[in-house]
Design an enzyme around this catalytic site. Structure first.
Site, PDB file in Angstrom:
ATOM      1  N   LEU A   1       0.865  -1.185   0.000  1.00 26.61           N
ATOM      2  CA  LEU A   1       0.000   0.000   0.000  1.00 26.61           C
ATOM      3  C   LEU A   1       0.898   1.231   0.000  1.00 26.61           C
ATOM      4  O   LEU A   1       1.602   1.504   0.972  1.00 26.61           O
ATOM      5  CB  LEU A   1      -0.913  -0.034   1.224  1.00 26.61           C
ATOM      6  CG  LEU A   1      -1.772  -1.313   1.355  1.00 26.61           C
ATOM      7  CD1 LEU A   1      -2.524  -1.327   2.680  1.00 26.61           C
ATOM      8  CD2 LEU A   1      -2.736  -1.450   0.187  1.00 26.61           C
ATOM      9  N   GLY A  50       0.059   4.609  -0.961  1.00 27.72           N
ATOM     10  CA  GLY A  50      -0.712   5.811  -1.260  1.00 27.72           C
ATOM     11  C   GLY A  50      -0.381   7.011  -0.394  1.00 27.72           C
ATOM     12  O   GLY A  50      -0.851   8.120  -0.654  1.00 27.72           O
ATOM     13  N   LYS A 101       5.824   8.651   0.991  1.00 28.66           N
ATOM     14  CA  LYS A 101       6.521   8.215   2.199  1.00 28.66           C
ATOM     15  C   LYS A 101       7.505   7.090   1.892  1.00 28.66           C
ATOM     16  O   LYS A 101       8.553   6.967   2.532  1.00 28.66           O
ATOM     17  CB  LYS A 101       5.491   7.744   3.234  1.00 28.66           C
ATOM     18  CG  LYS A 101       6.113   7.420   4.585  1.00 28.66           C
ATOM     19  CD  LYS A 101       5.058   7.062   5.602  1.00 28.66           C
ATOM     20  CE  LYS A 101       5.701   6.791   6.963  1.00 28.66           C
ATOM     21  NZ  LYS A 101       4.699   6.418   7.978  1.00 28.66           N
ATOM     22  N   GLN A 140      -5.277   3.738  -6.726  1.00 27.86           N
ATOM     23  CA  GLN A 140      -6.553   3.672  -6.036  1.00 27.86           C
ATOM     24  C   GLN A 140      -7.407   4.852  -6.496  1.00 27.86           C
ATOM     25  O   GLN A 140      -6.944   5.756  -7.192  1.00 27.86           O
ATOM     26  CB  GLN A 140      -6.360   3.652  -4.521  1.00 27.86           C
ATOM     27  CG  GLN A 140      -5.771   4.889  -3.903  1.00 27.86           C
ATOM     28  CD  GLN A 140      -5.502   4.714  -2.411  1.00 27.86           C
ATOM     29  OE1 GLN A 140      -4.370   4.784  -1.976  1.00 27.86           O
ATOM     30  NE2 GLN A 140      -6.531   4.504  -1.622  1.00 27.86           N
ATOM     31  N   GLY A 162      -8.988   5.440   1.352  1.00 23.90           N
ATOM     32  CA  GLY A 162      -8.589   4.382   2.275  1.00 23.90           C
ATOM     33  C   GLY A 162      -8.172   3.115   1.545  1.00 23.90           C
ATOM     34  O   GLY A 162      -8.500   2.911   0.374  1.00 23.90           O
ATOM     35  N   HIS A 163      -7.452   2.229   2.256  1.00 24.39           N
ATOM     36  CA  HIS A 163      -6.920   1.047   1.571  1.00 24.39           C
ATOM     37  C   HIS A 163      -7.967  -0.021   1.286  1.00 24.39           C
ATOM     38  O   HIS A 163      -7.704  -0.977   0.553  1.00 24.39           O
ATOM     39  CB  HIS A 163      -5.722   0.458   2.314  1.00 24.39           C
ATOM     40  CG  HIS A 163      -5.844   0.417   3.806  1.00 24.39           C
ATOM     41  ND1 HIS A 163      -6.869  -0.223   4.458  1.00 24.39           N
ATOM     42  CD2 HIS A 163      -5.043   0.929   4.774  1.00 24.39           C
ATOM     43  CE1 HIS A 163      -6.697  -0.101   5.767  1.00 24.39           C
ATOM     44  NE2 HIS A 163      -5.608   0.599   5.981  1.00 24.39           N
ATOM     45  N   ASN A 179       1.244  -2.569   4.574  1.00 25.13           N
ATOM     46  CA  ASN A 179       1.643  -1.165   4.459  1.00 25.13           C
ATOM     47  C   ASN A 179       3.134  -1.111   4.124  1.00 25.13           C
ATOM     48  O   ASN A 179       3.938  -1.825   4.732  1.00 25.13           O
ATOM     49  CB  ASN A 179       1.398  -0.415   5.770  1.00 25.13           C
ATOM     50  CG  ASN A 179      -0.065  -0.385   6.150  1.00 25.13           C
ATOM     51  OD1 ASN A 179      -0.944  -0.542   5.308  1.00 25.13           O
ATOM     52  ND2 ASN A 179      -0.346  -0.193   7.434  1.00 25.13           N
ATOM     53  N   ASP A 197       5.231   1.007   4.921  1.00 27.16           N
ATOM     54  CA  ASP A 197       6.056   1.507   6.032  1.00 27.16           C
ATOM     55  C   ASP A 197       6.148   0.517   7.198  1.00 27.16           C
ATOM     56  O   ASP A 197       6.718   0.835   8.240  1.00 27.16           O
ATOM     57  CB  ASP A 197       5.558   2.869   6.526  1.00 27.16           C
ATOM     58  CG  ASP A 197       4.150   2.834   7.110  1.00 27.16           C
ATOM     59  OD1 ASP A 197       3.567   1.736   7.213  1.00 27.16           O
ATOM     60  OD2 ASP A 197       3.625   3.909   7.460  1.00 27.16           O
ATOM     61  N   LYS A 225       5.975   5.239  11.652  1.00 25.38           N
ATOM     62  CA  LYS A 225       4.976   6.298  11.502  1.00 25.38           C
ATOM     63  C   LYS A 225       5.526   7.662  11.919  1.00 25.38           C
ATOM     64  O   LYS A 225       5.023   8.699  11.488  1.00 25.38           O
ATOM     65  CB  LYS A 225       3.740   5.979  12.365  1.00 25.38           C
ATOM     66  CG  LYS A 225       3.062   4.660  12.036  1.00 25.38           C
ATOM     67  CD  LYS A 225       2.432   4.661  10.659  1.00 25.38           C
ATOM     68  CE  LYS A 225       1.672   3.386  10.373  1.00 25.38           C
ATOM     69  NZ  LYS A 225       1.199   3.321   8.968  1.00 25.38           N
TER      70      LYS A 225
END
Length: 494
Positions: A99, A101, A113, A176, A208-209, A237, A239, A382
């Site tokens: 993911l 986005g 990111k 997405q 959203g995912h 994710n 990250d 995060k």
């Protein structure tokens, strides 16, 4: 709703979308974006209609039960099964999906990111590519990487992908959806046209995912991968540096008899006080279901946060059947609760954005299962405090994967809290001449104007507080063990 307002977009092809019997929104597109925009608009229309129909909380609290014991398996039980001599057959059925986005704004960075350097100048994306390339070389397989980008990250990500041309990993991307933010009071769209600049810069959002299912299907990539013989995706994710391909879980998936094959596995792990807001698995209407804090009635929020009642949380590491996604999409049977996310735009306007979570679809799949995995499979970055941990000697890096150093006596991760002076990556980098030795650290709190010299060692509980107007320079070679440092300490060159 929307009956008195006509939103006009760039000239060319007109698309009429009906909201109820008499409510019409007219959108016009250039031909090149028509198909994508039509699918986005159709998806938003369905989501918005559901939002209007849902009244009250999405769960009836008395109907919530703990999942049956066999619905959440301990990882040790899965790992105890012997692996086959050849893992290539299993790996060739797998696709890794990340993911991708999100932007790096929360860490003071521009752009995706995934392009932030996290270890030895390697970015999140670099590490992901290294992990999959290592698998493909070691087992002589063809595990591809798929990135789900958003309109915020797509352009920058595609530019950087050129550097991986000669790596042994095929990389695919899809986008997405792009949905319009809604005025909180009027429930009208804030957008005035389909553009992304000027006053429209912040009126669109990626929903959203949970949007992965529809966007993956609509892109044509899902069908392409099924044609190539792929059966499962491992979604996580980008990250989460702990989310690597686990051969034991993969073998468990592909070794089940056809009639009993698990279509969805959610990796969960034991909850700590730091994870009290994380979604958890429950039994609801005889189905395994993800419960997010946003769905919990206010009177039960403290109960939801309880470590004793809800002992696990969702890592968002998911293993999902490609064939099942295709079936559910074509049957319009993918059922996910709507998350209403309130936002305030720069001009002060209150808006809402309607989102879904990828894990919420678990109840739509057959033979869904939770696996309680070690905490090491949940290593999200995060904040800059998380970044300090993964850059330190607490972890060793091999083939793109981070593992806890064997020199650390305790397997738990230290609790690190860096103050507002460290919020942005650039500021953080100027405050550390080198990353401290943290092998024996339990807890670190740093507040105020603090810098660290080279080869500093932190042990036990260390608290460093520089009051407003003061500055603390920790000298090179300092060893701090169970210490509180406060006041003013300047080390000046002469």
């Amino acid at each position: 709703v929307w009956s008195d307002r006509r939103t006009e977009f760039h000239i060319s092809v007109c698309l009429y979308a009906y909201w109820g019997e008499s409510n019409v929104v007219v959108l016009t597109y250039t031909p090149c974006v028509f198909q994508v925009s039509k699918k986005d608009f159709d998806g938003f229309k369905k989501l918005f209609h559901r939002f209007l129909q849902v009244k009250g909380p999405s769960v009836d609290w008395p109907k919530i039960h703990r999942p049956p014991e066999d619905s959440i398996q301990p990882y040790d039980k899965i790992a105890a099964l012997p692996l086959p001599d050849s893992l290539a057959d299993s790996l060739n059925k797998l696709v890794v999906v990340k993911l991708n986005g999100g932007l790096g704004t929360s860490m003071g960075c521009k752009g995706p990111k995934s392009l932030i350097s996290v270890r030895n100048e390697n970015t999140f994306l670099d590490l992901t590519v290294q992990q999959i390339e290592h698998l493909n070389k070691k087992y002589n397989t063809d595990v591809p990487l798929v990135l789900m980008n958003s309109f915020n990250t797509d352009e920058d990500t595609k530019k950087i992908l050129q550097k991986y041309t000669h790596h042994r990993v095929k990389i695919h991307t899809f986008n997405q959806s792009r949905y319009p933010r809604i005025n909180k009071e009027s429930l009208l769209p804030v957008a005035t046209d389909i553009g992304m600049t000027g006053e429209n810069a912040d009126v669109w959002y990626p929903p959203g995912h949970g949007d992965i299912y529809a966007s993956f299907y609509n892109s044509g990539l899902l069908d392409q991968l099924i044609t190539e013989g792929k059966e499962y995706i491992f979604v996580s994710n980008i990250d989460n540096l702990g989310a690597t391909v686990d051969l034991n879980i993969l073998h468990h998936l592909v070794s089940q008899p056809n009639g009993k094959r698990c279509e969805f596995i959610m990796e969960v792990t034991d909850k700590t006080r730091a994870d009290v807001k994380g979604g958890t698995l429950i039994q609801y209407d005889n189905k395994l279901r993800l419960l997010e804090i946003a769905q919990v009635p206010k009177a039960h929020v403290d109960e939801f946060k309880s470590v004793t009642k809800f002992k696990i949380f969702n890592t968002n590491n998911l293993w999902i059947s490609l064939g099942a996604i295709k079936r559910l999409q074509e049957q319009n049977a993918m059922d996910m609760e709507i998350i209403v996310n309130p936002k305030t735009l720069d001009g002060g306007q209150n808006v809402i954005q309607l989102e879904t979570a990828v894990g919420a679809a678990i109840k739509s799949f057959d033979n869904a299962l939770g696996i309680n995995v070690p905490r090491s499979r949940f290593l999200p970055v995060k904040t800059v405090s998380d970044l300090l941990l993964v850059m330190s000697n607490l972890y060793s890096l091999e083939a793109g994967s981070l593992t806890m150093s064997q020199k650390r006596e305790f397997p738990t991760t230290p609790h690190v809290k860096l103050g507002s002076s460290f919020t942005k990556v650039q500021e953080y980098q100027t405050r550390f001449e080198s990353i401290p030795d943290m092998l024996e650290l339990d807890h670190l709190t740093v507040s105020g104007d603090v810098t660290f010299g080279k080869q500093v060692s932190l042990k036990g509980t260390v608290i460093i507080i520089a009051n407003h107007g003061d500055r603390i320079d920790i000298p090179a070679g300092t060893i701090l063990e169970n210490k509180i440092v406060s006041g003013n300490l300047r080390i000046l060159d002469h």
